[in-house]
Write an enzyme that holds these catalytic residues in place. Structure first.
Site, PDB file in Angstrom:
ATOM      1  N   GLU A 185      -7.189   8.272   8.030  1.00 38.36           N
ATOM      2  CA  GLU A 185      -7.915   8.793   6.871  1.00 38.36           C
ATOM      3  C   GLU A 185      -6.850   9.153   5.847  1.00 38.36           C
ATOM      4  OE1 GLU A 185      -9.183  10.657   4.040  1.00 38.36           O
ATOM      5  OE2 GLU A 185      -9.099  12.406   5.344  1.00 38.36           O
ATOM      6  N   SER A 192      -1.195   7.546   2.211  1.00 32.15           N
ATOM      7  CA  SER A 192      -1.278   6.127   2.536  1.00 32.15           C
ATOM      8  C   SER A 192       0.072   5.602   3.008  1.00 32.15           C
ATOM      9  CB  SER A 192      -1.758   5.341   1.314  1.00 32.15           C
ATOM     10  OG  SER A 192      -3.042   5.779   0.913  1.00 32.15           O
ATOM     11  N   GLU A 193       1.157   6.109   2.428  1.00 32.06           N
ATOM     12  CA  GLU A 193       2.499   5.651   2.796  1.00 32.06           C
ATOM     13  C   GLU A 193       2.805   5.963   4.258  1.00 32.06           C
ATOM     14  OE1 GLU A 193       7.186   6.347   1.453  1.00 32.06           O
ATOM     15  OE2 GLU A 193       5.578   7.540   0.549  1.00 32.06           O
ATOM     16  N   GLY A 212      -3.556  11.929   6.062  1.00 31.70           N
ATOM     17  CA  GLY A 212      -2.398  12.166   5.212  1.00 31.70           C
ATOM     18  C   GLY A 212      -2.249  11.062   4.184  1.00 31.70           C
ATOM     19  N   GLY A 236       0.570   6.783   6.531  1.00 37.92           N
ATOM     20  CA  GLY A 236      -0.454   6.138   7.338  1.00 37.92           C
ATOM     21  C   GLY A 236      -0.111   4.701   7.678  1.00 37.92           C
TER      22      GLY A 236
END
Length: 511
Positions: A251, A231-232, A229, A234
């Protein structure tokens, strides 16, 4: 026909506390599935159920587990067209791409069938006589897998197949807007012979999923987290996992660069940029972010690229098109915000900007009833622009220039992502210098930024992930833990590093 879908825990339908309507983005008046949403308690219950089921599943010999994986592959193969058409209907991915995604599951199963007979450990020489050293791969336990909906069946298989093959149980939380596709895949896995509880599927919103995951980590019923999903999100999952001393498999997003060298074959580069930037309507983690083109070929490349984008077919994903609609209304809203990042010093070279409508058609296509948007190419992007630095999930590509390969590599690395990258060149020296300098986990030469094969490691660095890898034998390290064993048959206590065998100055052996 509208599907009715609920979570399944331990082989039984779970209670729902809310509902979600999964909509066909090509015809937003069509509901594909009514999805029952579970709460945090259901997610935590699923993890407890999975923990109990995992103990027995781990006792099944790995080659036998491999035969179950083989059955999954054959069932997917037999139902490939219907599964692909469901993916197209639910998320608007062109059918050819959806069918390719389904074939990726088959490839993954074919690869991991063999890994059931190759979960190799090692026999290691000891520094002492009459002693043997061994290593073994053990399953981690229960894996909580959370996936996005842009690849609703292929990407989940990258987690589910190796995790199950290695003897783990899985609690899978798919994206709600791709629930029908996920549930269909779940049914195929269960039909292949998985025992109840070894794979549970839970539909829940983000807040309930996070709370349920936190409960499970506190209770010790989850030993691995897999997340695909943004980056935020994650980073938040990584923080949660870190508090419980776990290393998740993350990922995440990308701002994937494509470098066009002066010696590049420009027609090929244009074709690669078109597919990289606008395939799946730019909604891949590996979609092209910025074309970094040498100043000597900038004008020629941009003219060809703009012409290719203007001629590309956007429309009904059931037809032969480059791209269909955006996945869901929330992505359309977000994409419209990205369009506000276009600044006066930028030049849009691709034509109209925004939603395709009767007032802003794409030739004779008006986009009626769907979440269709014009593909956008923005020239003149600077290294300080948001359009250059931040991920844009949708059909928009920036273009900037460079004077030397070192400058191109610096620009490619500047946003801080590190998922995929590409260079177009006919000079091997340029290709290898680029490979050495780029921070991305994946490098393509004269090919697009998108496209993965089931036996090659997939994953990124920096904002794109924590260095974990999916696919191929490399993913085994995500779903197994190394265990060492020493077996001393000398009949006496031998103490490592204290009773070590030695060689005397006269080369005489002594203990």
């Amino acid at each position: 026909m509208t599907r009715q879908i609920v979570s399944v825990v331990g082989g039984k339908d779970a209670a729902s506390t809310g509902t979600y309507a999964s909509i066909n983005p090509a015809r937003t008046s069509e509901i594909v599935a009514q999805v029952g949403l579970a709460d945090a308690g259901t997610f935590a219950d699923a993890c407890r159920t999975a923990k109990d089921a995992q103990r027995e599943w781990a006792k099944v010999p790995a080659p036998v587990r491999g035969r179950v994986i083989a059955s999954i592959g054959r069932l997917v193969e037999a139902n490939a067209e219907s599964l692909a058409r469901l993916v197209t209907r639910e998320i608007g991915k062109p059918y050819a791409e959806a069918l390719g995604e389904v074939r990726e599951i088959v490839d993954t199963c074919d690869f991991f069938l063999g890994e059931g007979r190759r979960l190799y450990g090692q026999t290691v020489p000891s520094e002492m006589p009459d002693k043997n050293l061994f290593t073994f791969r053990n399953p981690v336990g229960v894996a909580a897998v959370i996936t996005a909906g842009n690849f609703p069946v292929a990407v989940p298989s990258w987690y589910l197949v190796p995790a199950l093959l290695c003897g783990n149980a899985v609690v899978w939380k798919p994206a709600e807007y791709a629930a029908a596709s996920a549930h269909a895949l779940y049914q195929i896995f269960v039909a292949a012979g998985l025992p109840d509880g070894v794979l549970d599927i839970v539909f829940a919103d983000g807040a309930q999923t996070f709370e349920g995951l936190e409960r499970a980590l506190t209770e010790g019923t989850v030993q691995k987290i897999g997340f695909t999903g943004s980056s935020e999100v994650g980073s938040k999952i990584g923080e949660l996992a870190g508090r419980h001393l776990q290393a998740p498999c993350l990922e995440l997003g990308g701002k994937n660069p494509m470098v066009i060298m002066p010696d590049a074959e420009l027609d090929l580069a244009v074709e690669g940029a078109l597919f990289s930037g606008f395939g799946t309507a730019g909604q891949r983690c590996t979609s092209l972010g910025t074309v970094i083109v040498h100043e000597s070929v900038h004008r020629e490349f941009t003219e060809r690229f703009a012409r290719a984008v203007q001629q590309a077919e956007i429309g009904d994903p059931e037809q032969d098109v480059l791209a269909g609609p955006l996945l869901d209304q929330k992505f359309a809203d977000r994409y419209e915000d990205y369009l506000t990042w276009i600044q006066p010093h930028h030049q849009v070279i691709s034509g109209p900007v925004g939603r395709i409508t009767a007032d802003s058609p794409r030739r004779d296509f008006t986009g009626a009833g769907g979440l269709y948007y014009h593909p956008v190419v923005v020239d003149g992007v600077k290294a300080s622009d948001r359009l250059f630095l931040e991920e844009t999930f949708g059909p928009i590509v920036g273009v900037t220039t460079f004077a030397s390969l070192d400058e191109a590599i610096e620009l490619a690395n500047l946003p801080g992502y590190g998922l995929s990258s590409s260079i177009y060149t006919t000079d091997p020296k340029h290709a290898f210098r680029f490979r050495e300098g780029i921070s991305a986990g994946m490098v393509s030469v004269n090919n697009s930024t998108s496209g993965a094969e089931a036996h090659l490691p997939f994953g990124g660095n920096g904002k794109s992930g924590n260095g974990s890898r999916q696919s191929g034998m490399w993913v085994l390290d995500q779903f197994t833990r190394w265990q060492s064993m020493n077996w001393d048959h000398s009949g006496r206590l031998q103490k490592a590093q204290m009773d070590v065998a030695d060689i005397s100055p006269d080369m005489g052996f002594r203990i």
